[in-house]
Write a protein that holds these residues in place. Sequence first.
Motif, PDB file in Angstrom:
ATOM      1  N   UNK B 140       0.844  -1.194   0.000  1.00  0.00           N
ATOM      2  CA  UNK B 140       0.000   0.000   0.000  1.00  0.00           C
ATOM      3  C   UNK B 140       0.876   1.240   0.000  1.00  0.00           C
ATOM      4  N   UNK B 141       1.919   1.166   0.796  1.00  0.00           N
ATOM      5  CA  UNK B 141       2.857   2.262   0.865  1.00  0.00           C
ATOM      6  C   UNK B 141       3.480   2.523  -0.503  1.00  0.00           C
ATOM      7  N   UNK B 142       3.848   1.424  -1.156  1.00  0.00           N
ATOM      8  CA  UNK B 142       4.495   1.486  -2.458  1.00  0.00           C
ATOM      9  C   UNK B 142       3.618   2.176  -3.501  1.00  0.00           C
ATOM     10  N   UNK B 143       2.317   1.897  -3.464  1.00  0.00           N
ATOM     11  CA  UNK B 143       1.433   2.521  -4.448  1.00  0.00           C
ATOM     12  C   UNK B 143       0.863   3.845  -3.944  1.00  0.00           C
ATOM     13  N   UNK B 144       1.362   4.284  -2.783  1.00  0.00           N
ATOM     14  CA  UNK B 144       0.981   5.612  -2.310  1.00  0.00           C
ATOM     15  C   UNK B 144      -0.363   5.682  -1.627  1.00  0.00           C
ATOM     16  N   UNK B 145      -0.769   4.605  -0.961  1.00  0.00           N
ATOM     17  CA  UNK B 145      -1.997   4.670  -0.178  1.00  0.00           C
ATOM     18  C   UNK B 145      -1.625   4.520   1.287  1.00  0.00           C
ATOM     19  N   UNK B 146      -2.309   5.254   2.187  1.00  0.00           N
ATOM     20  CA  UNK B 146      -2.008   5.103   3.617  1.00  0.00           C
ATOM     21  C   UNK B 146      -2.321   3.683   4.088  1.00  0.00           C
ATOM     22  N   UNK B 196       0.105   5.753 -14.573  1.00  0.00           N
ATOM     23  CA  UNK B 196       1.112   5.261 -15.511  1.00  0.00           C
ATOM     24  C   UNK B 196       2.515   5.452 -14.957  1.00  0.00           C
ATOM     25  N   UNK B 197       2.718   6.610 -14.357  1.00  0.00           N
ATOM     26  CA  UNK B 197       4.024   6.911 -13.798  1.00  0.00           C
ATOM     27  C   UNK B 197       4.347   5.889 -12.711  1.00  0.00           C
ATOM     28  N   UNK B 198       3.357   5.646 -11.889  1.00  0.00           N
ATOM     29  CA  UNK B 198       3.531   4.692 -10.805  1.00  0.00           C
ATOM     30  C   UNK B 198       3.874   3.300 -11.348  1.00  0.00           C
ATOM     31  N   UNK B 199       3.124   2.870 -12.357  1.00  0.00           N
ATOM     32  CA  UNK B 199       3.373   1.551 -12.917  1.00  0.00           C
ATOM     33  C   UNK B 199       4.782   1.457 -13.486  1.00  0.00           C
ATOM     34  N   UNK B 200       5.157   2.503 -14.164  1.00  0.00           N
ATOM     35  CA  UNK B 200       6.469   2.515 -14.787  1.00  0.00           C
ATOM     36  C   UNK B 200       7.590   2.427 -13.750  1.00  0.00           C
ATOM     37  N   UNK B 201       7.449   3.198 -12.686  1.00  0.00           N
ATOM     38  CA  UNK B 201       8.459   3.181 -11.624  1.00  0.00           C
ATOM     39  C   UNK B 201       8.582   1.806 -10.990  1.00  0.00           C
ATOM     40  N   UNK B 202       7.402   1.240 -10.664  1.00  0.00           N
ATOM     41  CA  UNK B 202       7.404  -0.047  -9.989  1.00  0.00           C
ATOM     42  C   UNK B 202       8.006  -1.134 -10.875  1.00  0.00           C
ATOM     43  N   UNK B 203       7.672  -1.053 -12.139  1.00  0.00           N
ATOM     44  CA  UNK B 203       8.171  -2.020 -13.104  1.00  0.00           C
ATOM     45  C   UNK B 203       9.697  -1.986 -13.166  1.00  0.00           C
TER      46      UNK B 203
END
Lengths: 300, 330, 320
Positions: B140-146, B196-203
Amino acid sequence: MIRINANIDKKSGGIIKRRSQLASIWFRFRKNKMAFLGLIMFLILVVIAFAAPLVLDYERDIISQNISQRFLGPSSQHIFGTDQFGRDIFKRILWGSRLSMFVGLGVVGISLGGGTIIGSLSGYYEGSVLDNVLMRFCDMFLAIPGTLLAIALVSGFGNSIPNLMLALGISTMPKMSRIVRASVLSIKNQEFVEAAISCGTSDFRIMFRHIIPNAVGPMIVEGTLSVARSIISIASMSFIGLGVQPPNPEWGAMLSEAKAQMINYPYLVYAPGIAIVLTVMSLTLIGDGLRDALDPKMKN
Amino acid sequence: MKNEKLLEIKDLYAQYNTDEDIVYAVNDLSLSLDRGRTLGLVGETGAGKTTTCLSILRLLPERIGEISKGEIIFDGMDILSLSEDEMRKIRGKDIAMIFQDPLSSLNPVYTIGMQIGEVLKYHGIYKDDQAIENRVEEMLDLVGLPKERKNDYPHQFSGGMKQRVVIAMALACEPKLLLADEPTTALDVTIQAQVLKLMNELKERLQTAMILVTHDLGIVAEICDDVAVMYAGSIIEKGRIEDIFEGQVHHPYTVGLFASIPNLKVKTRRLSPIDGLMPDPADLPKGCTFNPRCPHRMEVCKTEEPPCVMIGEEHMVKCHLFASKEGGRP
Amino acid sequence: MTKFIIKRLLMLIPVLLGISFILFSIMNLTPGDAATLLLGDSSKPEAVEMLREELGLNGGFFERYFNYIGNILLRGDFGISYRTKNPVFTEVFTRFHYTLRLAFAAIAISSILGVLLGILSAIKQYTAPDNIITAITLGLTSMPDFWLGLMLIILFAVKLRILPISGATSWKHFILPGFTAAANYLANTIRMSRSSMLEVSRMDYIRTARAKGVPEKDVIFKHTFKNALMPIVTLVGVNMGWQLGGTIIIEQIFGIPGIGSLMIQSIRLKDVPVVIGCVMFVALLSSLINLATDIIYMYIDPRLRAQFAKVKKKAVTAND
């Protein structure tokens, strides 16, 4: 997957062939084997109901007693045997189809007629005082068990076929009103009705030109299924002695007469029951088939 | 890494057997994907992109969908020959998928924490519940949710947040391959960019390979390494992003596709859409499937299936126009 | 939550008043009266007149109705039976447990069997088990329950002699009537469970669950079933309400001295207070069951729970 399919539907409608709405409903209905079977069964029953008086004589074949012939088991002469008065059960069952169909249609006529008026008024003037009064009234009737209401009405008005029709018609009317109201509501909120309202069309015209024609489909389905249920109710009422009276060969009344002899002559109760099951089944299959044909998305 | 190639699809055919007719959704599709790379799968609605992804997971609708021919090799395994149970162990763990509509991808009666934790539980990566809880919070932290929100139900989240949950769910096991089926189509434009930005970073961070299904060429340009253009169930052009976006030689359909999107730099009076409609996948044209709409149609296109012509090192075009060139090349 | 329950209970009052008025009207405005029916046609007019006086049948329609309602509201007195002269309350309570037992037998059979068969039918869609279950369902819906009762009596009581024909003295007496009363509801429950399971199984989140690698067993029983449960719970609740008032004919066939038999007797003799008492009792009970269903509903669906427990939101979610 769903998207892909939707795409194809659109295309086959646009490019390949365009069937009229009625024809495409018929097409889908015919493809449904069970529904088609139901239709054939029902048509046979209708033919029997109409042909019975041409072949049989009510006095001679249906009600005249013949004590020397009583309790004959099924044989080539009497395929379902004879009852305690020596009457041929098969002939009585054939004649009984007339009563079930006639009374069943009468009941649904009454409840659909009343239900359409109440339901469409209530749905069209949703939220008004009228709607509230009508719906609370329906709630009260719905809180009384249907069988009980019918019994109370018949025993109040007296045993007769018209009273039975009326009683069952009234006791199913609240449910019918609710169904009509629900489908009126769903149509009323569609855009073509809003368009009609914005053009200043009169309430009366919107109701009869726009709403009711579009609600006809679900009403036919409900009506068909309702005839099926009514045939069961009629038989139940006759069975407890509050509906069609002997010697009328109504199937429930026949069962009521047969019940006392059932332990020694069980064959007496088989045939009338099977007749009811087949009739109700044919109507249920047609009703379900129509529902699927009218709204293919709902089919699972 | 022992094997650069992560996924290879060879001559895949998939079809839907409906009551009325057989829909040929994927026809003779071949593609391959290396570890850590991103492939953009582009094409119109109904081109068979989603079917391709579902085939990789073997999740075509039961009874209706069917893979009729072909091979899918994932990480050295022949996916189509695995048992259902072996396949289940791959789903979610090695191959994860993000579906088009985040609003309906989450089960309304379970908390999102449970739904993320479930993936971890079934794949037995974390032994005890506390470890799973910790990992859920981490995701959750990784995707920016509390992380306090793990006990909330899907209806308490907005669309963009739900898609973040879906992404957390897909990436929880650090899959080798991520299938993203139009992950941003259902979202607002502003949220799209964030997701999209999030997906790209995580990838990048997790070294995950990805197949990104989209019809938005802008997204492709931003994220993808390779591009494959699909039409009527097969790939008609593929190559590295430069090949497709800049190269000189293209399939007529790709040319049409690019001409039909607005371009700020080039002044045009109006967009030029491709004439006609996608063919009915239940009744595909003979020869090249694009021939009824193709501006360069030749006689041969109506009868014979076009060959796959290699234009460059990795740039392939499936078209009769270039067949002669291949022959002419040394 | 409490507010919701109180509101629902208050809404019952007009419904119960309405029912009593409808039945009072039907029974009083139709020909025939209790005194004549009780004493028989051949009795002396003076005797009938005396009984009418005794039962309070001589006042005007509204006068009698308001007397009746007034006694209920002010003293909790539901009147006395014209036939037995016992308080209606006693009459109803001595009979009611039979009906309750029958209704519970029927509900247990129809809900448990119905949900199981419905799920089986859905997960085996279009295969032999599904077709067989669908055929049974069709048969059960098309069958009048009293006829099914007769068939069961012939088979189990007359031919096989393993169950009693009628009466209500042991649990064995409730097996056949229980099945008979369950038949229609069983069919409904199967249909509803099947279509509800199928509908949910087409949802995107089910595909998501599969894509996550959730085993098929859990996809069905955890992800699909919990979502499919809501319409099923409603149906079972509604069935239970109907069951209580719907066993009239079945009680007749199997000779069970429950509330259904009482109602038929009382209607025929125009024993108005008993009829109204019975119906009000049934209506009250079925409304309470519906209310209970709605509360269960909220525990299944977090979206509804949130609606009714806004204030306690934190506490509720923390407890999960």
